[in-house]
Motif scaffolding. Structure first.
Motif, short mmCIF file in Angstrom:
data_model
loop_
_atom_site.label_atom_id
_atom_site.label_comp_id
_atom_site.label_asym_id
_atom_site.label_seq_id
_atom_site.Cartn_x
_atom_site.Cartn_y
_atom_site.Cartn_z
N ASP A 1 -6.23 -0.39 0.29
CA ASP A 1 -6.16 0.73 1.23
C ASP A 1 -7.38 0.75 2.15
O ASP A 1 -7.25 0.96 3.36
CB ASP A 1 -6.06 2.05 0.49
N ARG B 1 2.60 1.85 -3.29
CA ARG B 1 1.63 2.03 -4.38
C ARG B 1 1.92 1.11 -5.57
O ARG B 1 1.88 1.52 -6.72
CB ARG B 1 1.59 3.48 -4.83
N SER C 1 0.82 -1.20 0.00
CA SER C 1 0.00 0.00 0.00
C SER C 1 0.86 1.26 0.00
O SER C 1 0.58 2.21 -0.74
CB SER C 1 -0.91 0.00 1.23
#
Length: 98
Positions: free
Chosen positions: A67, A56, A53
């Motif tokens: 997320d 990305r 997370s």
């Protein structure tokens, strides 16, 4: 992140309250918990998910759901911690009075 909190605020509050209820009940239950290997495995999975997370790496809708999962899981765990701490304080106070 703020857009997610605004859009899913009710769901996040629900996760927090569900965690609070589970934490309140868990003090009474006193289960054995996880083995060391299982706890290390779950910690590793959590670290990988948080790393994905933060970096990305997961694009698009899957990254958004990742997320959201992590934020809702955090709200649930905070609720669990608050519920179990509060229940412990209430039970400890009642035990002192006897």
């Amino acid at each position: 992140m703020m857009a997610m909190a605004n859009f899913y605020g009710g769901w996040l509050l629900g996760a927090l309250l569900l965690g609070f209820a589970a934490g309140w009940i868990a003090v009474v239950q006193r289960g054995e918990g996880l083995s060391r290997n299982a706890a290390m495995g779950l910690g590793g999975v959590a670290a990988v998910l948080v790393g994905l997370s933060l970096a990305r790496i997961v694009p698009g809708r899957a990254g958004y759901w990742l997320d959201l999962f992590l934020v809702m899981m955090a709200a649930y765990l905070v609720g669990c911690a608050i519920g179990s701490w509060l229940r412990y304080r209430v039970v400890a106070r009642q035990m002192k009075g006897r």
